[in-house]
Design a protein around this motif. Structure first.
Motif, PDB file in Angstrom:
ATOM      1  N   ALA A  64      -2.596   6.370   1.435  1.00 54.11           N
ATOM      2  CA  ALA A  64      -2.479   5.195   0.572  1.00 54.11           C
ATOM      3  C   ALA A  64      -3.796   4.951  -0.171  1.00 54.11           C
ATOM      4  O   ALA A  64      -4.883   5.201   0.374  1.00 54.11           O
ATOM      5  CB  ALA A  64      -2.114   3.963   1.401  1.00 54.11           C
ATOM      6  N   SER A 124       0.819  -1.220   0.000  1.00 57.00           N
ATOM      7  CA  SER A 124       0.000   0.000   0.000  1.00 57.00           C
ATOM      8  C   SER A 124       0.849   1.264   0.000  1.00 57.00           C
ATOM      9  O   SER A 124       0.375   2.330  -0.407  1.00 57.00           O
ATOM     10  CB  SER A 124      -0.937   0.006   1.213  1.00 57.00           C
ATOM     11  N   ARG A 125       2.082   1.152   0.454  1.00 57.99           N
ATOM     12  CA  ARG A 125       2.970   2.316   0.518  1.00 57.99           C
ATOM     13  C   ARG A 125       3.655   2.596  -0.812  1.00 57.99           C
ATOM     14  O   ARG A 125       4.329   3.625  -0.954  1.00 57.99           O
ATOM     15  CB  ARG A 125       4.011   2.102   1.620  1.00 57.99           C
TER      16      ARG A 125
END
Length: 365
Positions: A109, A78-79
């Protein structure tokens, strides 16, 4: 045929009275599925049972048994600025080692809640420059839908859709429970929805190899009472069989069409479970033909360092070793608003059910 309210009440009294007559000695029964746990609380079934009948929760909550390593991997993806995470909503608040998907979403995110894996394909088509990663978490019930989504992605020629699979199979977890020294389970209420797909055969080992009676059970209060009654009948006779209480839905052969799709896309593999460690043949990974949709293969996540929350006993709850109220965090530092462990997050989590319906009051002392 649907029963009237009067017929349902009469049947409930019959099974409740029968259970009281049969429960002459202490027995410990495991309701494997988290949906069973919630139904038991919601219907007040524990209050109907004699003190000699103890019900303990099992590993049938897919969110709960998903280990922190998987969550940390999802958080790492997600980063990435080139990624979109597609997930069911109950994964958002599960705490990983240091963060959660909800916390990452609050930080910016791109994490989107979907109601079907197929929704992920729409996101992928609309965002060709992003890698769309679907968090495939669940048991035999939801895995065929994820498999069908992979087949659809292949037909559409999507190259930016990926699956991070944490699909698991229930029977190997039951084998692990039965093989654990000191575990005392006198009978199993087995999940009706997974048996709808798999059929009865994968569960026969419980009675045949371990001599423990088991009943595939539905999710209405009457289903559960009848399931308990059927288990006590076997225990009183000294028998151990696999019986099907949920015959109106579960067939002996299961759902061959769903299993065909599943077998085409997935193959069994070793998998890590919260509280159990790695269980051989308990997970599902994509077959070589569809391996290019595997996020871990196409987008290697790198080294992930994971740890469990100090003092959290969620894993012991999932193995039926303790009840939630025995965890030092329960109802104190761990609540649905601020969960320490996964068992307090999911609606099917044992700790969440105990907190919502029992507030820790129920015990077997």
């Amino acid at each position: 045929m649907k029963l009237t309210a009067e017929e349902t009440a009469r049947a409930a009294r019959f099974f409740t009275d029968g259970i009281k007559c049969l429960a002459s000695r202490p027995v410990r029964l495991m309701e494997v599925c988290g949906t069973h746990t919630v139904s038991i609380f919601r219907a007040g079934i524990r209050q109907l049972l004699p003190a000699t009948v103890e019900l303990v929760s099992g590993p049938g909550c897919p969110v709960c048994v998903t280990p922190n390593e998987y969550l940390d991997m999802a958080i790492a993806y997600s980063r990435r600025p080139d990624s979109i995470i597609a997930t069911f909503g109950d994964m958002l608040r599960v705490p990983g080692s240091q963060s959660s998907l909800m916390a990452e979403k609050a930080r910016g995110a791109d994490i989107r809640i979907v109601y079907s894996p197929l929704d992920s394909l729409v996101i992928a088509r609309d965002n060709p420059g992003k890698a769309v990663i679907f968090l495939a978490v669940g048991f035999e019930t939801t895995a065929p839908t994820a498999a069908a989504t992979v087949l659809q992605a292949a037909r559409q020629g999507l190259t930016n859709f990926f699956v991070l699979s944490a699909h698991k199979l229930v029977p190997p977890a039951l084998k692990a429970i039965l093989a654990t020294p000191g575990t005392k389970i006198d009978g199993f209420l087995l999940p009706g929805h997974t048996a709808t797909i798999s059929g009865l055969e994968p569960y026969r080992f419980v009675a045949k190899e371990h001599g423990v009676p088991a009943v595939v059970t539905g999710f209405e209060a009457l289903d559960i009472l009848q399931g308990v009654y059927m288990l006590l009948q076997q225990l009183n006779k000294g028998e151990a069989e696999l019986l099907n209480q949920y015959r109106r839905v579960v067939k002996a052969e299961g759902n061959p069409a769903a299993r065909q799709i599943l077998d085409q896309v997935y193959q069994p593999d070793d998998a890590a479970w919260r509280g159990f460690g790695v269980i051989a043949g308990s997970g599902l990974t994509l077959t070589p033909e569809f391996r290019h949709f595997d996020a871990k293969v196409a987008l290697p996540p790198g080294t992930i360092e994971s740890r469990e929350a100090a003092g959290c006993r969620c894993g012991e709850v999932l193995r039926g070793l303790i009840i939630p109220a025995e965890c030092p965090h329960f109802g104190q530092s761990c609540t649905p608003e601020q969960p320490v462990g996964a068992c307090m997050v999911s609606v099917e989590g044992a700790c969440a059910a105990w907190y919502k319906y029992g507030q820790g009051r129920w015990s077997y002392e």
